[in-house]
Scaffold this active site. Sequence first.
Site, short mmCIF file in Angstrom:
data_model
loop_
_atom_site.label_atom_id
_atom_site.label_comp_id
_atom_site.label_asym_id
_atom_site.label_seq_id
_atom_site.Cartn_x
_atom_site.Cartn_y
_atom_site.Cartn_z
N SER A 41 9.26 -42.67 25.81
CA SER A 41 9.74 -42.18 27.11
C SER A 41 10.60 -43.18 27.87
O SER A 41 11.30 -42.80 28.80
CB SER A 41 8.57 -41.76 27.99
OG SER A 41 7.87 -42.88 28.48
N LYS A 83 6.74 -46.38 33.36
CA LYS A 83 7.80 -45.55 33.95
C LYS A 83 8.64 -46.38 34.90
O LYS A 83 8.27 -47.47 35.29
CB LYS A 83 7.21 -44.36 34.73
CG LYS A 83 6.31 -43.46 33.91
CD LYS A 83 7.05 -42.74 32.83
CE LYS A 83 6.08 -41.99 31.92
NZ LYS A 83 6.69 -41.48 30.73
#
Length: 188
Positions: A41, A83
Amino acid sequence: MKVSFLREKEINWLKSLILAFLLALIIRTFLFSPVTVDGASMEPTLHDRERIIVTRTITWIGEVNRGDIVIINDTVNDKNYVKRVIGMPGELIEMKDDKLFINGEFIDEPYLSENKKRAHDNGRKLTSDFGPLKVPDNHFFVMGDNRLRSVDSRSDLFGNSLGYISEDRIIGISKFVIYPLSNLRLTK
């Protein structure tokens, strides 16, 4: 006389070992900690199985900035996520035509250039349009750099979303990649 000298030497060694262990424990708990990236990700910024060093001072200094790569604790799934902070508390976030707008102003995301090119070459958008969304107080809006393969603050039809991230869920901020050694670098 030799016995007491040896015993004193052993006690000093034991004290040194205990002190070293305590220092390592304090440093790892409150200052720096290694974390392994799990998944794609954050590609191409971070790769699966890379090890990064994270500053854990967030719990007592409390400074998170837009663009920081953070480690988020998900107590529901007993998992940590890596993230990038996109939106700060109280901001309006909007995505239009693969462009990020914060409080109506365009925000450049240079770390996405490679992924945007790849998506556009395949006739796709990197990020679906959404917003404007207001980030609640004491929360952050986060997304992965590989927007097509990231579970993050965005919602989807299947309920796969981290939602807004409360400040207390942020464990730390990524500073650099330490493994593999051939990829040693600062994270941005």
